[in-house]
Design an enzyme around this catalytic site. Structure first.
Site, PDB file in Angstrom:
ATOM      1  N   PRO A  44      -5.368  21.320  14.613  1.00  0.00           N
ATOM      2  CG  PRO A  44      -7.567  21.095  13.900  1.00  0.00           C
ATOM      3  CD  PRO A  44      -6.719  21.034  15.130  1.00  0.00           C
ATOM      4  CB  SER A  45      -3.859  25.634  16.233  1.00  0.00           C
ATOM      5  OG  SER A  45      -5.171  25.921  16.662  1.00  0.00           O
ATOM      6  CB  CYS A  55      -7.873  28.706  22.129  1.00  0.00           C
ATOM      7  SG  CYS A  55      -7.108  27.451  21.082  1.00  0.00           S
ATOM      8  CG  LEU A  75      -2.902  14.270  16.922  1.00  0.00           C
ATOM      9  CD1 LEU A  75      -3.620  13.053  16.337  1.00  0.00           C
ATOM     10  CD2 LEU A  75      -1.393  14.123  16.777  1.00  0.00           C
TER      11      LEU A  75
END
Length: 574
Positions: free
Chosen positions: A461-462, A238, A459
């Site tokens: 969420p991490s 990721c 954008l």
């Protein structure tokens, strides 16, 4: 006997008619291939059609390193228009949306969905025009044939995300048919459920032919666009995890070309997004591409035993893992890492280093390049300081797997993106923080060379958005501020995953003690108050649409007994 004979005569006659009809229909193709010259004529004619297609406004900013005849020769004998893919229609829709928003400096922003329920609710939002499907979400919630959920390491079967695309696209089509039927009866405007799908193709899952197969699957299953990242197969992470391994610039460029070539063979207009993780990347699989050399890091001490050799030696002596980890930290602490230019700055005088930089820029201009190879940089250093021995060893710090140390930075991301831009439809900059100034500087460099290139922003969420200095006003305007810089496509990649998690957690946590009070308060009443159409889930699923189909095929018969909206239809309670 007479009847039998007549039937035989009829069957023979019918067979002849059908064969003649089939031959007649195939006559244009048969004529093309009854000689070498006619085959050449067919190839020439189809090549002209491909060239005319490429000359359309859709491809005005797309470069191809191959010719139209290469496409035609690999298509087979069927003309491209014999296969029509819905994803290509969706791609045109997406392309037009991107063009409009790019020109207006407005965002095409969306949320990642993980199932048909979320897709249908997204579609009802008029100002959200596209849908996104994340590989991370598929890896962690839905992994096709293996049913093995896992972190986002790209190690699932390569048809996993295409199959999720198919699931979502088929749901879109069902809800579109349902809405269209309702609108045709009521004389209203139907909801646009056919939001173009942008999907995550990870790193393409293999070499050129695998990338082509993956691209083909996505086009067949309904994705209007896919994004490909410059990470290594087997070293994929990721973008917000450490340990990701980048591939050479040329390797990722090959993936983009392979994707475009496959889609040209299919005759589709789907969009390819080139994503780069080089802003954050720390490892590089190979030094084969000179365009990467300025960002590979080495040490400036002589006669150092390479880390990989020390590691193999320790493993052979069964040294405990904790000791190996400590030795690794010690080795890299003792052997500081530098790019070649950084190494020169340490070993030359200030005047010599300034002269080197001037000569370097002059040589780039002379060669018409934005880069120099390590060999060329070493030659310049030797010219500038002939009496000095410059030490730079990029092999000693390599990992056990042979990966080079890489200086991830915005400059590396810009360099790679400038290479990818002509061969893709959009450029995705993967970042580790939401940073408008960083985005602005990236956009400025890309648009200096390719002013029409549309950019993509995750954008994520991490990011802990509240920890990056955003007040409510800045949070609300961030998407629109980014769009003004050319970041037209923006997405909260895992919005579906997180919203699913928090809403169901709240329900389950309350339900364990409050029972149906919790369900009614947290679900049913909220569905009704917010006009969520899943409140009447039978209607949402298309029960009335299927009723209508049955009435057509049964000429209206049995509608009272087999119809789904009879006396026992509980949703009349709402």
């Amino acid at each position: 006997m007479v009847l039998t004979i007549k039937n035989k005569v009829f069957n023979r006659t019918t067979s002849r008619v059908l064969k003649k009809s089939a031959l007649s229909q195939n006559e244009p193709l048969r004529k093309h291939f009854n000689s070498v010259s006619s085959t050449a004529d067919f190839i020439s004619s189809e090549s002209t059609k491909v060239e005319e297609w490429w000359a359309s406004s859709r491809f005005k900013n797309v470069t191809r390193p191959y010719a139209a005849i290469d496409v035609v020769k690999h298509r087979g004998s069927l003309p491209a228009n014999t296969s029509i893919y819905p994803s290509s229609y969706q791609a045109r829709k997406l392309f037009n949306l991107l063009e409009e928003n790019f020109q207006n400096g407005t965002p095409l922003h969306t949320l990642g969905v993980i199932d048909p329920v979320q897709m249908s609710q997204l579609a009802r939002c008029e100002n959200i025009k596209v849908a996104y499907i994340s590989g991370w979400a598929c890896s962690s919630t839905l992994v096709g044939s293996t049913n093995e959920v896992s972190p986002d390491f790209g190690d699932y079967p390569y048809d996993t995300v295409p199959n999720q695309v198919e699931r979502i696209f088929k749901a879109q089509q069902l809800h579109d048919r349902k809405a269209f039927l309702e609108a045709s009866v009521k004389g209203s405007t139907p909801v646009d459920y056919l939001k173009p799908i942008i999907a995550d193709a990870d790193m393409g899952h293999g070499g050129p032919t695998t990338v082509m197969k993956v691209a083909k699957l996505f086009a067949e299953k309904g994705a209007a666009a896919i994004h490909l990242e410059d990470q290594m197969v087997g070293g994929k992470r990721c973008g917000h995890l450490s340990g990701a391994v980048l591939v050479p610039t040329a390797t990722h460029l090959m993936r983009l070309i392979s994707t475009r070539f496959q889609w040209d063979i299919m005759g589709v207009e789907n969009l390819a997004i080139a994503r780069t993780d080089s802003c954050n990347g720390k490892l590089l699989s190979s030094s084969s591409d000179p365009r990467d050399h300025e960002f590979i890091k080495g040490i400036i001490r002589e006669s150092v035993v390479p880390w990989s050799e020390k590691l193999i030696e320790m493993e052979g002596k069964n040294v405990p893992n904790a000791s190996i980890s400590a030795m690794e930290q010690e080795w890299y602490h003792e052997n500081e890492l530098f790019t070649f230019d950084e190494a020169l700055a340490k070993q030359l005088t200030a005047g010599e280093y300034e002269t080197y930089k001037e000569k370097k820029e002059d040589l780039k201009i002379k060669l018409g390049r934005t880069y120099l190879s390590l060999r060329e940089m070493k030659n310049l250093a030797q010219i500038v300081a002939p009496s000095k021995k410059v030490i730079f060893d990029w092999d000693a710090p390599r990992t056990k797997e042979g990966y080079y140390m890489f200086k991830g930075c915005i400059e590396a991301a810009v360099r790679r993106s400038l290479v990818f831009a002509p061969y893709s439809d959009m450029i995705w900059l993967e970042t580790k923080t939401p940073d408008l100034e960083q985005a602005r500087s990236f956009s400025s460099e890309i648009h200096r060379f390719f002013p029409a290139t549309k950019l993509v922003y995750n954008l994520s969420p991490s990011f802990n958005w509240s920890a990056h200095g955003f007040d409510d006003k800045a949070l609300k305007t961030f998407i629109w501020d980014l769009a003004k810089e050319g970041f037209t496509l923006q997405l909260v990649s895992l919005a579906g995953l997180h919203s699913d998690g928090v809403s169901f957690w709240e329900l389950a946590n309350s339900f364990q003690n409050d029972g149906m009070k919790a369900y009614v308060e947290q679900v049913q009443r909220r569905e009704k108050e917010s006009n969520c159409d899943v409140l009447t889930h039978q209607l949402w699923s298309g029960a009335e649409y299927v009723d209508s189909l049955m009435k057509v095929v049964q000429n209206g018969a049995s509608s009272q007994t087999l119809g789904t909206s009879g006396d026992n239809f509980t949703e009349t309670q709402f």
